[in-house]
Scaffold this active site. Structure first.
Site, mmCIF file in Angstrom:
data_model
loop_
_atom_site.group_PDB
_atom_site.id
_atom_site.type_symbol
_atom_site.label_atom_id
_atom_site.label_comp_id
_atom_site.label_asym_id
_atom_site.label_seq_id
_atom_site.Cartn_x
_atom_site.Cartn_y
_atom_site.Cartn_z
ATOM 1 N N THR A 44 -19.874 11.865 -25.424
ATOM 2 C CA THR A 44 -20.643 12.016 -26.538
ATOM 3 C C THR A 44 -20.304 13.327 -27.259
ATOM 4 O O THR A 44 -19.774 13.118 -28.818
ATOM 5 C CB THR A 44 -22.390 11.901 -26.300
ATOM 6 O OG1 THR A 44 -22.416 10.675 -26.065
ATOM 7 C CG2 THR A 44 -22.863 12.223 -28.257
ATOM 8 N N THR A 45 -20.546 14.778 -26.572
ATOM 9 C CA THR A 45 -20.272 16.272 -27.719
ATOM 10 C C THR A 45 -19.017 16.092 -27.311
ATOM 11 O O THR A 45 -18.326 16.867 -28.212
ATOM 12 C CB THR A 45 -20.952 16.696 -25.578
ATOM 13 O OG1 THR A 45 -22.215 16.154 -25.504
ATOM 14 C CG2 THR A 45 -20.686 18.438 -26.333
ATOM 15 N N TYR A 107 -25.822 -1.294 -29.404
ATOM 16 C CA TYR A 107 -25.736 -1.625 -29.886
ATOM 17 C C TYR A 107 -26.212 -3.480 -29.011
ATOM 18 O O TYR A 107 -26.671 -4.476 -29.438
ATOM 19 C CB TYR A 107 -24.872 -2.643 -30.819
ATOM 20 C CG TYR A 107 -24.703 -3.083 -31.849
ATOM 21 C CD1 TYR A 107 -25.796 -2.420 -33.334
ATOM 22 C CD2 TYR A 107 -24.626 -4.043 -32.035
ATOM 23 C CE1 TYR A 107 -25.985 -3.489 -34.163
ATOM 24 C CE2 TYR A 107 -25.001 -4.949 -33.205
ATOM 25 C CZ TYR A 107 -25.363 -4.530 -34.485
ATOM 26 O OH TYR A 107 -25.199 -5.419 -35.169
ATOM 27 N N TYR A 133 -24.493 6.592 -17.221
ATOM 28 C CA TYR A 133 -24.628 7.124 -17.947
ATOM 29 C C TYR A 133 -26.078 6.216 -19.447
ATOM 30 O O TYR A 133 -25.754 5.030 -19.636
ATOM 31 C CB TYR A 133 -23.552 7.531 -19.728
ATOM 32 C CG TYR A 133 -24.176 8.163 -20.111
ATOM 33 C CD1 TYR A 133 -25.589 8.998 -20.662
ATOM 34 C CD2 TYR A 133 -22.928 8.759 -21.518
ATOM 35 C CE1 TYR A 133 -25.866 9.926 -21.245
ATOM 36 C CE2 TYR A 133 -23.464 9.953 -22.313
ATOM 37 C CZ TYR A 133 -24.265 10.284 -22.039
ATOM 38 O OH TYR A 133 -25.118 11.144 -23.344
ATOM 39 N N ARG A 138 -29.296 6.651 -27.841
ATOM 40 C CA ARG A 138 -28.126 6.474 -28.456
ATOM 41 C C ARG A 138 -27.572 5.016 -28.223
ATOM 42 O O ARG A 138 -27.106 4.475 -29.307
ATOM 43 C CB ARG A 138 -26.734 7.806 -28.065
ATOM 44 C CG ARG A 138 -26.827 8.455 -28.517
ATOM 45 C CD ARG A 138 -25.885 9.417 -28.405
ATOM 46 N NE ARG A 138 -26.014 10.809 -29.066
ATOM 47 C CZ ARG A 138 -25.276 11.020 -30.207
ATOM 48 N NH1 ARG A 138 -24.368 10.289 -30.775
ATOM 49 N NH2 ARG A 138 -25.519 12.718 -30.444
ATOM 50 N N LYS A 162 -25.928 9.582 -14.615
ATOM 51 C CA LYS A 162 -26.520 10.728 -16.213
ATOM 52 C C LYS A 162 -27.652 10.359 -16.293
ATOM 53 O O LYS A 162 -27.630 9.581 -17.355
ATOM 54 C CB LYS A 162 -25.104 11.062 -17.244
ATOM 55 C CG LYS A 162 -25.637 11.853 -17.514
ATOM 56 C CD LYS A 162 -24.257 12.210 -18.960
ATOM 57 C CE LYS A 162 -24.679 13.718 -20.118
ATOM 58 N NZ LYS A 162 -23.676 13.249 -20.980
ATOM 59 N N ILE A 204 -24.954 16.944 -17.041
ATOM 60 C CA ILE A 204 -23.712 16.426 -17.320
ATOM 61 C C ILE A 204 -24.322 17.405 -18.648
ATOM 62 O O ILE A 204 -24.736 16.767 -19.007
ATOM 63 C CB ILE A 204 -23.532 15.457 -17.438
ATOM 64 C CG1 ILE A 204 -22.739 14.915 -16.109
ATOM 65 C CG2 ILE A 204 -22.660 15.386 -18.544
ATOM 66 C CD1 ILE A 204 -22.582 13.478 -16.062
#
Length: 293
Positions: A44-45, A107, A133, A138, A162, A204
């Site tokens: 994401t980052t 989604y 993850y 999100r 994560k 992380i």
């Protein structure tokens, strides 16, 4: 495979809208020099959501090449499309990544059975260690510990999670369900230290983009049973942690890297836009007080 310590969710530098390879290589080298324990490109980052598959493969390859086996590389390779996740995981494996970061499908909101089949399908086509993850903020889906256990039972490649809920009770239940040897990694910089105390093995991290020595040092201090030092480092990072989320990640961290002179530009890809002007002085003040700049 044991994953231990601080792994940086690497920010991706852009120049004129393209990947700035030179800056990225220098950034990876600085991270290793600062004592980071591992690298995570294309999360994401790293703005993976706006990268093409070709760009994602190139970034992973650069990271593996630059790391030269000195630290493990966990490559972002997830998608809400199982077919796309298979393609990305094959790419990560071919590039030489040590593991693949696999987000739960966003989604779609699959059932627990759908999650199991998703990861089984990826493993069947591209078998390598997986870090699942879990980031419901999100994805819209919270991977509960009992459902994670279903995945790990069916998919031996799933060696870690994560955990980015910020829920310590849920983190503790991961160890209860999956066992003490399972790799529980924090995905929430605010709760790294307490998560270590309930069986976590590392993080992380977003903040380790700009404070790699502090985050890695906190984990090492905890493992060495120097809890006072670990707490001191946690407290030092606390105000910077808050600053990293004053706007949507990765806006503050990439802006910080630019303020530090590590990234020549703080440029983003739409729909992410640069930091609001009135927040920049606030961020700079926090970074100065923490000795980051």
């Amino acid at each position: 495979m044991e994953l231990r310590g601080a792994f940086t969710a690497l920010s991706t530098p852009f120049k004129d809208g393209q990947i700035d390879e030179t800056t990225y290589r220098d950034f990876i080298e600085w991270q290793i020099e600062q004592g980071i324990d591992g690298l995570v490109p294309c999360g994401t980052t790293g703005e993976a959501a706006t990268l093409t598959h070709e760009e994602q493969g190139r970034i992973i390859k650069i990271c593996v090449e630059q790391a030269k086996g000195r630290v493990p590389v966990i490559a972002g390779a997830g998608s809400n499309s199982t077919r796309e996740a298979i393609e990305l995981t094959k790419m990560a494996k071919d590039a030489g990544a040590d593991a693949a970061l696999q987000i739960t499908p966003y989604y779609n909101k699959p059932t627990p059975g759908g999650l199991v089949e998703h990861f089984k399908a990826i493993a069947a086509e591209a078998s390598m260690p997986f870090v699942i993850y879990n980031v419901p903020g999100r994805t819209g889906l919270n991977l509960l510990p009992e459902h994670l256990k279903m995945i790990t039972d069916a998919v031996p490649e799933a060696i870690a999670v994560k955990e980015a809920t910020g829920n310590l009770n849920q983190g503790a239940q991961v160890i209860e369900q999956c066992g003490k040897d399972f790799n529980l990694l924090s995905g929430d910089d605010f709760t790294v230290l307490p998560l270590l105390s309930v069986g976590g093995c590392g993080v992380i991290s977003v903040i380790s983009n700009i404070m790699p020595a502090a985050m890695s040092g906190m984990c090492k201090a905890f493992f060495n049973k120097d809890h006072e030092k670990a707490l001191d480092l946690s407290l030092k990072m606390a105000p910077v942690n808050r600053a990293m989320f004053m706007e949507t990640n990765p806006i503050p961290v990439k802006t910080s890297l630019n303020m530090m002179g590590i990234f020549p530009e703080a440029s983003f890809r739409l729909p992410i836009v640069p930091m609001q002007e009135d927040n920049k002085p606030k961020l700079k003040k926090i970074l100065k007080e923490a000795g980051v700049i």
